[in-house]
Write a protein that holds these residues in place. Structure first.
Motif, PDB file in Angstrom:
ATOM      1  N   GLY A  94      14.785 -60.224 -17.592  1.00 47.55           N
ATOM      2  CA  GLY A  94      16.133 -60.009 -17.108  1.00 47.55           C
ATOM      3  C   GLY A  94      17.098 -58.742 -17.636  1.00 47.55           C
ATOM      4  N   VAL A  95      16.412 -58.439 -18.647  1.00 48.75           N
ATOM      5  CA  VAL A  95      17.332 -57.574 -19.491  1.00 48.75           C
ATOM      6  C   VAL A  95      16.771 -55.989 -19.377  1.00 48.75           C
ATOM      7  CG1 VAL A  95      17.927 -56.530 -21.875  1.00 48.75           C
ATOM      8  CG2 VAL A  95      17.512 -59.091 -21.369  1.00 48.75           C
ATOM      9  N   GLN A  96      17.713 -55.163 -19.020  1.00 48.33           N
ATOM     10  CA  GLN A  96      17.411 -53.681 -18.892  1.00 48.33           C
ATOM     11  C   GLN A  96      17.194 -53.038 -20.032  1.00 48.33           C
ATOM     12  OE1 GLN A  96      20.315 -51.261 -16.624  1.00 48.33           O
ATOM     13  NE2 GLN A  96      19.217 -49.422 -16.797  1.00 48.33           N
ATOM     14  N   LEU A  97      16.299 -52.370 -20.252  1.00 47.52           N
ATOM     15  CA  LEU A  97      15.959 -51.780 -21.590  1.00 47.52           C
ATOM     16  C   LEU A  97      16.709 -50.599 -21.593  1.00 47.52           C
ATOM     17  CD1 LEU A  97      12.233 -52.538 -21.710  1.00 47.52           C
ATOM     18  CD2 LEU A  97      13.828 -53.643 -22.946  1.00 47.52           C
ATOM     19  N   TYR A  98      17.287 -50.291 -22.843  1.00 47.46           N
ATOM     20  CA  TYR A  98      17.926 -48.985 -23.211  1.00 47.46           C
ATOM     21  C   TYR A  98      17.149 -47.886 -22.749  1.00 47.46           C
ATOM     22  CZ  TYR A  98      20.674 -45.604 -25.776  1.00 47.46           C
ATOM     23  OH  TYR A  98      21.419 -44.721 -26.221  1.00 47.46           O
ATOM     24  N   ALA A  99      17.688 -46.658 -22.470  1.00 45.88           N
ATOM     25  CA  ALA A  99      17.197 -45.470 -22.040  1.00 45.88           C
ATOM     26  C   ALA A  99      16.029 -45.621 -20.890  1.00 45.88           C
ATOM     27  CB  ALA A  99      16.459 -44.802 -23.315  1.00 45.88           C
ATOM     28  N   HIS A 100      16.246 -46.458 -20.059  1.00 42.31           N
ATOM     29  CA  HIS A 100      15.143 -46.614 -18.874  1.00 42.31           C
ATOM     30  C   HIS A 100      15.196 -45.574 -18.025  1.00 42.31           C
ATOM     31  CE1 HIS A 100      12.449 -48.704 -16.488  1.00 42.31           C
ATOM     32  NE2 HIS A 100      13.310 -48.576 -15.262  1.00 42.31           N
ATOM     33  N   ASP A 101      14.184 -44.921 -17.824  1.00 47.14           N
ATOM     34  CA  ASP A 101      14.360 -43.581 -16.805  1.00 47.14           C
ATOM     35  C   ASP A 101      15.057 -42.392 -17.186  1.00 47.14           C
ATOM     36  OD1 ASP A 101      12.146 -44.830 -15.638  1.00 47.14           O
ATOM     37  OD2 ASP A 101      13.707 -45.724 -13.995  1.00 47.14           O
ATOM     38  N   GLY A 102      15.197 -42.429 -18.545  1.00 48.10           N
ATOM     39  CA  GLY A 102      16.180 -41.345 -18.972  1.00 48.10           C
ATOM     40  C   GLY A 102      17.618 -41.592 -18.876  1.00 48.10           C
ATOM     41  N   LEU A 103      18.118 -42.804 -18.564  1.00 51.81           N
ATOM     42  CA  LEU A 103      19.397 -42.843 -18.718  1.00 51.81           C
ATOM     43  C   LEU A 103      19.735 -43.898 -19.392  1.00 51.81           C
ATOM     44  CD1 LEU A 103      19.974 -43.348 -14.772  1.00 51.81           C
ATOM     45  CD2 LEU A 103      20.424 -41.345 -16.111  1.00 51.81           C
ATOM     46  N   THR A 104      20.897 -43.975 -20.047  1.00 49.50           N
ATOM     47  CA  THR A 104      21.441 -45.040 -21.058  1.00 49.50           C
ATOM     48  C   THR A 104      21.900 -46.315 -20.168  1.00 49.50           C
ATOM     49  OG1 THR A 104      23.878 -44.148 -20.972  1.00 49.50           O
ATOM     50  CG2 THR A 104      22.232 -43.404 -22.784  1.00 49.50           C
ATOM     51  N   ARG A 105      22.313 -47.204 -20.736  1.00 53.03           N
ATOM     52  CA  ARG A 105      22.765 -48.405 -20.241  1.00 53.03           C
ATOM     53  C   ARG A 105      24.017 -48.320 -19.147  1.00 53.03           C
ATOM     54  NH1 ARG A 105      22.331 -52.626 -24.968  1.00 53.03           N
ATOM     55  NH2 ARG A 105      22.881 -50.647 -26.415  1.00 53.03           N
ATOM     56  N   ASP A 106      24.881 -47.318 -19.881  1.00 51.46           N
ATOM     57  CA  ASP A 106      26.007 -47.062 -18.822  1.00 51.46           C
ATOM     58  C   ASP A 106      25.664 -45.734 -17.770  1.00 51.46           C
ATOM     59  OD1 ASP A 106      25.847 -45.069 -20.797  1.00 51.46           O
ATOM     60  OD2 ASP A 106      28.035 -45.230 -21.594  1.00 51.46           O
ATOM     61  N   GLY A 107      24.505 -45.486 -17.577  1.00 49.44           N
ATOM     62  CA  GLY A 107      24.310 -44.622 -16.517  1.00 49.44           C
ATOM     63  C   GLY A 107      24.458 -42.818 -16.899  1.00 49.44           C
ATOM     64  N   LYS A 108      24.515 -42.784 -18.260  1.00 41.25           N
ATOM     65  CA  LYS A 108      24.544 -41.374 -19.028  1.00 41.25           C
ATOM     66  C   LYS A 108      23.204 -40.981 -19.004  1.00 41.25           C
ATOM     67  CE  LYS A 108      29.331 -41.898 -21.011  1.00 41.25           C
ATOM     68  NZ  LYS A 108      29.527 -42.153 -22.411  1.00 41.25           N
ATOM     69  N   PRO A 109      22.845 -39.666 -18.742  1.00 40.61           N
ATOM     70  CA  PRO A 109      21.515 -39.165 -19.342  1.00 40.61           C
ATOM     71  C   PRO A 109      21.293 -39.187 -20.642  1.00 40.61           C
ATOM     72  CG  PRO A 109      22.969 -37.345 -18.673  1.00 40.61           C
ATOM     73  CD  PRO A 109      23.819 -38.519 -18.487  1.00 40.61           C
ATOM     74  N   THR A 110      20.361 -39.804 -21.255  1.00 44.83           N
ATOM     75  CA  THR A 110      19.994 -39.626 -22.878  1.00 44.83           C
ATOM     76  C   THR A 110      20.012 -38.399 -23.295  1.00 44.83           C
ATOM     77  OG1 THR A 110      17.736 -39.447 -22.521  1.00 44.83           O
ATOM     78  CG2 THR A 110      18.512 -41.688 -22.450  1.00 44.83           C
ATOM     79  N   ALA A 111      20.292 -38.193 -24.555  1.00 43.32           N
ATOM     80  CA  ALA A 111      20.165 -36.723 -25.225  1.00 43.32           C
ATOM     81  C   ALA A 111      19.021 -36.279 -24.836  1.00 43.32           C
ATOM     82  CB  ALA A 111      20.456 -36.749 -26.588  1.00 43.32           C
ATOM     83  N   VAL A 112      17.847 -36.636 -24.823  1.00 44.36           N
ATOM     84  CA  VAL A 112      16.479 -36.093 -24.505  1.00 44.36           C
ATOM     85  C   VAL A 112      16.713 -35.432 -23.147  1.00 44.36           C
ATOM     86  CG1 VAL A 112      14.097 -36.477 -24.556  1.00 44.36           C
ATOM     87  CG2 VAL A 112      15.591 -37.398 -26.476  1.00 44.36           C
ATOM     88  N   ALA A 113      16.963 -36.394 -22.180  1.00 41.15           N
ATOM     89  CA  ALA A 113      16.944 -35.885 -20.750  1.00 41.15           C
ATOM     90  C   ALA A 113      17.793 -35.027 -20.640  1.00 41.15           C
ATOM     91  CB  ALA A 113      17.082 -37.428 -20.124  1.00 41.15           C
ATOM     92  N   ALA A 114      19.152 -35.027 -21.108  1.00 37.77           N
ATOM     93  CA  ALA A 114      20.170 -34.002 -20.861  1.00 37.77           C
ATOM     94  C   ALA A 114      19.612 -32.890 -21.523  1.00 37.77           C
ATOM     95  CB  ALA A 114      21.335 -34.371 -21.591  1.00 37.77           C
ATOM     96  N   ARG A 115      19.139 -32.752 -22.749  1.00 35.67           N
ATOM     97  CA  ARG A 115      18.355 -31.329 -23.238  1.00 35.67           C
ATOM     98  C   ARG A 115      17.385 -30.618 -22.344  1.00 35.67           C
ATOM     99  NH1 ARG A 115      19.036 -34.243 -28.175  1.00 35.67           N
ATOM    100  NH2 ARG A 115      20.798 -33.478 -29.299  1.00 35.67           N
ATOM    101  N   ALA A 116      16.449 -31.757 -21.947  1.00 34.56           N
ATOM    102  CA  ALA A 116      15.495 -31.020 -21.054  1.00 34.56           C
ATOM    103  C   ALA A 116      15.832 -30.665 -19.838  1.00 34.56           C
ATOM    104  CB  ALA A 116      14.362 -32.344 -20.844  1.00 34.56           C
ATOM    105  N   ALA A 117      16.949 -31.406 -19.221  1.00 33.15           N
ATOM    106  CA  ALA A 117      17.510 -30.757 -17.946  1.00 33.15           C
ATOM    107  C   ALA A 117      18.113 -29.465 -18.112  1.00 33.15           C
ATOM    108  CB  ALA A 117      18.445 -31.700 -17.392  1.00 33.15           C
ATOM    109  N   CYS A 118      18.749 -29.248 -19.092  1.00 37.14           N
ATOM    110  CA  CYS A 118      19.389 -28.027 -19.486  1.00 37.14           C
ATOM    111  C   CYS A 118      18.541 -27.068 -19.948  1.00 37.14           C
ATOM    112  CB  CYS A 118      20.393 -28.079 -21.025  1.00 37.14           C
ATOM    113  SG  CYS A 118      21.747 -29.214 -20.415  1.00 37.14           S
ATOM    114  N   LYS A 119      17.335 -27.122 -20.514  1.00 37.73           N
ATOM    115  CA  LYS A 119      16.331 -26.454 -20.852  1.00 37.73           C
ATOM    116  C   LYS A 119      15.562 -25.650 -19.538  1.00 37.73           C
ATOM    117  CE  LYS A 119      15.073 -27.481 -25.688  1.00 37.73           C
ATOM    118  NZ  LYS A 119      14.225 -28.335 -26.667  1.00 37.73           N
ATOM    119  N   GLU A 120      15.366 -26.676 -18.663  1.00 36.06           N
ATOM    120  CA  GLU A 120      14.751 -26.357 -17.372  1.00 36.06           C
ATOM    121  C   GLU A 120      15.720 -25.257 -16.643  1.00 36.06           C
ATOM    122  OE1 GLU A 120      13.769 -28.968 -13.506  1.00 36.06           O
ATOM    123  OE2 GLU A 120      12.600 -29.619 -15.547  1.00 36.06           O
TER     124      GLU A 120
END
Length: 112
Positions: free
Chosen positions: A26-52
């Motif tokens: 029942g627990v949502q794991l941290y950084a699931h699908d590139g998002l933090t628990r509060d719905g922000k993109p993870t640093a890795v996901a944000a950097r990847a999107a910016c590089k793209e």
């Protein structure tokens, strides 16, 4: 007899996620699908999107660096603020536990 398996990188993360989901369904794991628990993109996901985005605009050199910085700061202003706090604390000669305390205090002040 158990079989020992050496996993690393993405394989290890995937195995850990499967194991944790099995133990805590029942627990949502941290950084699931590139998002933090509060719905922000993870640093890795944000950097990847910016590089793209920078690649798509075919930016190079200082223009690329400025665009990447602005993009990341827009996607994760909280992490950008912590980075500024860390620079200020290091400039004061802080390190270790004192550095962490100063960065945490500065970030709390910035949030208001």
């Amino acid at each position: 007899m158990s079989e020992n398996i050496a996993l690393a990188g993405a394989d290890l993360r995937a195995a850990m996620r499967i194991c944790m989901q099995g133990k805590f369904p029942g627990v949502q794991l941290y950084a699931h699908d590139g998002l933090t628990r509060d719905g922000k993109p993870t640093a890795v996901a944000a950097r990847a999107a910016c590089k793209e985005e920078a690649d798509g605009r075919k930016l190079q050199g200082p223009e690329r660096i400025a665009a990447l910085t602005a993009c990341f700061n827009g996607k994760r202003p909280d992490l950008a603020q912590r980075s500024e706090c860390r620079k200020e604390a290091r400039a004061k000669g802080l390190d270790g536990a004192d550095l962490r305390k100063a960065v945490d205090a500065c970030a709390r002040e910035a949030r208001g």
